[in-house]
Structure formats: C-alpha cells, structure tokens
Write a protein that holds these residues in place. Sequence first.
Motif, mmCIF file in Angstrom:
data_model
loop_
_atom_site.group_PDB
_atom_site.id
_atom_site.type_symbol
_atom_site.label_atom_id
_atom_site.label_comp_id
_atom_site.label_asym_id
_atom_site.label_seq_id
_atom_site.Cartn_x
_atom_site.Cartn_y
_atom_site.Cartn_z
ATOM 1 N N ILE A 5 0.842 -1.204 0.000
ATOM 2 C CA ILE A 5 0.000 0.000 0.000
ATOM 3 C C ILE A 5 0.878 1.255 0.000
ATOM 4 N N ARG A 6 1.901 1.264 0.840
ATOM 5 C CA ARG A 6 2.824 2.413 0.896
ATOM 6 C C ARG A 6 3.585 2.559 -0.423
ATOM 7 N N ARG A 7 4.086 1.450 -0.923
ATOM 8 C CA ARG A 7 4.867 1.479 -2.168
ATOM 9 C C ARG A 7 4.037 2.017 -3.326
ATOM 10 N N ASP A 8 2.778 1.641 -3.365
ATOM 11 C CA ASP A 8 1.888 2.071 -4.435
ATOM 12 C C ASP A 8 1.332 3.473 -4.204
ATOM 13 N N GLY A 9 1.256 3.895 -2.955
ATOM 14 C CA GLY A 9 0.612 5.164 -2.642
ATOM 15 C C GLY A 9 -0.895 5.062 -2.760
ATOM 16 N N THR A 10 -1.426 3.895 -2.450
ATOM 17 C CA THR A 10 -2.860 3.631 -2.602
ATOM 18 C C THR A 10 -3.673 4.531 -1.684
ATOM 19 N N HIS A 11 -4.667 5.175 -2.256
ATOM 20 C CA HIS A 11 -5.571 6.034 -1.499
ATOM 21 C C HIS A 11 -6.453 5.175 -0.597
ATOM 22 N N THR A 12 -6.844 5.713 0.543
ATOM 23 C CA THR A 12 -7.650 4.961 1.507
ATOM 24 C C THR A 12 -9.017 4.562 0.955
ATOM 25 N N LYS A 13 -9.486 5.238 -0.077
ATOM 26 C CA LYS A 13 -10.787 4.901 -0.658
ATOM 27 C C LYS A 13 -10.665 4.040 -1.921
ATOM 28 N N ARG B 291 -10.597 0.942 -3.064
ATOM 29 C CA ARG B 291 -10.849 -0.446 -2.669
ATOM 30 C C ARG B 291 -10.417 -1.443 -3.738
ATOM 31 N N GLU B 292 -10.401 -1.019 -4.987
ATOM 32 C CA GLU B 292 -9.980 -1.909 -6.059
ATOM 33 C C GLU B 292 -8.516 -2.322 -5.872
ATOM 34 N N ARG B 293 -7.648 -1.346 -5.669
ATOM 35 C CA ARG B 293 -6.227 -1.652 -5.462
ATOM 36 C C ARG B 293 -6.007 -2.329 -4.111
ATOM 37 N N GLN B 294 -6.742 -1.928 -3.106
ATOM 38 C CA GLN B 294 -6.597 -2.570 -1.797
ATOM 39 C C GLN B 294 -6.886 -4.064 -1.894
ATOM 40 N N ALA B 295 -7.956 -4.433 -2.605
ATOM 41 C CA ALA B 295 -8.299 -5.850 -2.765
ATOM 42 C C ALA B 295 -7.213 -6.590 -3.538
ATOM 43 N N LEU B 296 -6.737 -5.980 -4.602
ATOM 44 C CA LEU B 296 -5.669 -6.570 -5.407
ATOM 45 C C LEU B 296 -4.431 -6.835 -4.556
ATOM 46 N N LEU B 297 -3.990 -5.808 -3.853
ATOM 47 C CA LEU B 297 -2.765 -5.929 -3.052
ATOM 48 C C LEU B 297 -2.958 -6.862 -1.865
#
Length: 113
Positions: A15-23, A25-31
């Motif tokens: 999440i940190r490496r990607d800079g994923t936004h807290t909202k 959810r698509e990237r959060q699920a993937l990661l």
Amino acid sequence: MFLFPEHQERYEQFIRRDGTHTKDRERQALLYVFAGYEALGNRIDHFYDFEGRMIRPEGFEEVDLTSGSKALVKLAFNLYNNYPCGTVVDLFANLDERNRQLAVEAIKIRFGM
C-alpha cells in the motif's frame, strides 16, 4: 481480516509502495491478495507495475503458477478492473481452505463489506 502477521506487514508495504488512497478499494483488494500468498507476493512485480500503477496480465506468461495461485491472480485482477476470470465456481475449485478465506476477504474489501 489478515490471515497472519506477515500478511498485514506485506499488505501495508505494498500500500505504501503504491501510494494507494484509503478509498481505492480496487487496489486494496488486489494488493491484499498478493500480500496473503507468499509466492505471489514475492513475484508481484511480474503482475503489478507500481510505477505505472496498473496490472500486468503478461505476467501469466512470465511466471509458472499453480492452478490455485493462477486463480488468485485472476480474482485479484477481476476485483481491480473486471479482468475476465471465469466463474466463481471455477476460481474457488482451485483454492484450498486458506486461499478461499483469502479470496472471500478480498471480495469483502472490494465491496466495502
């Protein structure tokens, strides 16, 4: 939510490496999926371009995967951007109990459950 302590640590690192936004959810699920399966987490750069922030379907041709790990990658891609992944039955048939739990939790993340 996390299956084991290293799962959470690896997820937070991604999440940190990607800079994923807290909202996002698509990237959060993937990661979440990649973080929860060590063999995939170690090969994430074949399947996700952190610099371009996009999936890499060509990773399927670069890495030998078991049927279970291939099903998890397809699910992660599908949760990210509706990548074709077959049916739920097809996906879950190739997963053991732990990876079924990983898949269900990823689905919950994606849909905010």
